[in-house]
Design an enzyme around this catalytic site. Structure first.
Site, PDB file in Angstrom:
ATOM      1  N   SER A  30     -96.201 -74.831   2.750  1.00  0.00           N
ATOM      2  CA  SER A  30     -97.248 -74.786   1.724  1.00  0.00           C
ATOM      3  C   SER A  30     -98.537 -74.148   2.264  1.00  0.00           C
ATOM      4  O   SER A  30     -99.238 -73.449   1.528  1.00  0.00           O
ATOM      5  CB  SER A  30     -97.527 -76.190   1.179  1.00  0.00           C
ATOM      6  OG  SER A  30     -97.890 -77.056   2.227  1.00  0.00           O
ATOM      7  N   THR A  31     -98.846 -74.364   3.549  1.00  0.00           N
ATOM      8  CA  THR A  31    -100.047 -73.735   4.124  1.00  0.00           C
ATOM      9  C   THR A  31     -99.825 -72.224   4.227  1.00  0.00           C
ATOM     10  O   THR A  31    -100.708 -71.423   3.912  1.00  0.00           O
ATOM     11  CB  THR A  31    -100.371 -74.342   5.514  1.00  0.00           C
ATOM     12  OG1 THR A  31    -100.215 -75.762   5.442  1.00  0.00           O
ATOM     13  CG2 THR A  31    -101.783 -74.012   5.943  1.00  0.00           C
ATOM     14  N   GLY A  97     -89.909 -77.920   6.708  1.00  0.00           N
ATOM     15  CA  GLY A  97     -89.355 -77.078   5.646  1.00  0.00           C
ATOM     16  C   GLY A  97     -88.009 -76.482   6.015  1.00  0.00           C
ATOM     17  O   GLY A  97     -87.510 -75.578   5.327  1.00  0.00           O
ATOM     18  N   GLU A 103     -88.341 -69.582  12.562  1.00  0.00           N
ATOM     19  CA  GLU A 103     -89.752 -69.654  12.977  1.00  0.00           C
ATOM     20  C   GLU A 103     -89.850 -69.506  14.499  1.00  0.00           C
ATOM     21  O   GLU A 103     -90.715 -68.794  15.010  1.00  0.00           O
ATOM     22  CB  GLU A 103     -90.351 -70.999  12.547  1.00  0.00           C
ATOM     23  CG  GLU A 103     -90.522 -71.118  11.036  1.00  0.00           C
ATOM     24  CD  GLU A 103     -90.957 -72.494  10.562  1.00  0.00           C
ATOM     25  OE1 GLU A 103     -91.405 -72.595   9.416  1.00  0.00           O
ATOM     26  OE2 GLU A 103     -90.840 -73.466  11.323  1.00  0.00           O
TER      27      GLU A 103
HETATM   28  C1  5RP Z   1     -91.464 -75.303   7.965  1.00  0.00           C
HETATM   29  C2  5RP Z   1     -92.551 -75.697   8.885  1.00  0.00           C
HETATM   30  C3  5RP Z   1     -93.925 -75.818   8.314  1.00  0.00           C
HETATM   31  O1  5RP Z   1     -94.792 -75.015   9.039  1.00  0.00           O
HETATM   32  C4  5RP Z   1     -94.375 -77.245   8.396  1.00  0.00           C
HETATM   33  O2  5RP Z   1     -93.412 -78.080   7.775  1.00  0.00           O
HETATM   34  C5  5RP Z   1     -95.752 -77.454   7.741  1.00  0.00           C
HETATM   35  O3  5RP Z   1     -95.622 -77.302   6.371  1.00  0.00           O
HETATM   36  P1  5RP Z   1     -96.839 -77.393   5.366  1.00  0.00           P
HETATM   37  O4  5RP Z   1     -97.702 -76.212   5.609  1.00  0.00           O
HETATM   38  O5  5RP Z   1     -96.172 -77.372   4.009  1.00  0.00           O
HETATM   39  O6  5RP Z   1     -97.568 -78.695   5.597  1.00  0.00           O
HETATM   40  O7  5RP Z   1     -92.383 -75.896  10.063  1.00  0.00           O
HETATM   41  O8  5RP Z   1     -90.213 -75.334   8.602  1.00  0.00           O
END
Ligand code: 5RP
Length: 218
Positions: A30-31, A97, A103
């Site tokens: 989401s970020t 996520g 990543e």
């Molecule tokens: C996805 C990730 C994201 O960076 C992590 O879950 C943070 O997510 P958000 O920005 O929604 O808080 O590692 O695999």
């Protein structure tokens, strides 16, 4: 300020680290969605992006940003991604996520890892957030038994298949005193693709959104 507004403020600030005529490494979450929307405002200054998930690829392409195959590029200056937890030593837990493997691959190629987050993600010790582990489906039960031997309580993330066709075990109650060593030990279990500890290759810069504004931590 809401948590989402802090995420957005951090994501927008990360544009300061994007050089003209470069390809940008883009994470997931989401970020990062806020970052992609911000990146779209300068899309004519960049050459395109490399993406860490199908979800981010779709959002980038919807904005008209070209997405390159990682194999087609030689260098990547900057990778921008979120985190589920981050310490002052810049070690992280990621993978909430389920995009952790791609990543980690894009982060490995990038010269600089810029972590964007709101201040709820800053922790003294990693491990309150369950540690995601991506596993080859036929190895799920074996890997779960091995994770129990390491002191964790793995929980199968029902209904989730990663972009690589694998499953996720979320490991609760893991004592993470030495993140680099634990990252290695979990990765050495046969059947593990990778785990969500980003300690061997942590972040270089943290762009942290809080009610007071955005801090750059190096
Ligand atoms: C996805 C990730 C994201 O960076 C992590 O879950 C943070 O997510 P958000 O920005 O929604 O808080 O590692 O695999």
């Amino acid at each position: 300020m809401t948590q989402d507004e802090m995420k957005k403020a951090s994501a927008v600030k990360a544009l300061d680290f994007i050089e003209n005529d470069t390809i940008v490494g883009v994470g997931t979450g989401s970020t990062v969605n806020h970052f992609i929307d911000a990146l779209a405002t300068i899309k004519h200054n960049i050459n395109g992006a490399v993406s860490s998930s199908e979800e981010s690829t779709k959002r980038l392409q919807a904005h008209g940003i070209e997405v390159f195959d990682l194999n087609s590029i030689n260098t990547l200056d900057v990778y921008v991604d979120g985190a589920d937890e981050i310490t002052k030593h810049m070690s992280m837990i990621k993978g909430g996520g389920a995009a952790l493997t791609r990543e980690k691959i894009v982060a490995a190629v990038a010269k600089k890892f810029i972590c964007i987050a709101d201040d709820s993600k800053q922790v003294k010790v990693l491990g309150n957030f369950p540690l995601p582990v991506e596993v080859i489906p036929m190895a799920r039960s074996y890997v779960a038994r091995e994770l129990v031997k390491l002191g964790g309580d793995p929980v199968y993330r029902q209904g989730v298949v990663t972009d690589n066709g694998n499953v996720i075990l979320d490991v609760h109650n893991m004592s993470i005193v030495d993140p680099k060593a634990l990252e290695d030990s979990i990765n050495s279990i046969v059947g593990v693709v990778t785990n969500g500890l980003f300690a061997q290759r942590g972040a270089d810069i943290l762009v942290l959104g809080s009610a007071q504004g955005v801090d750059i931590i190096k």
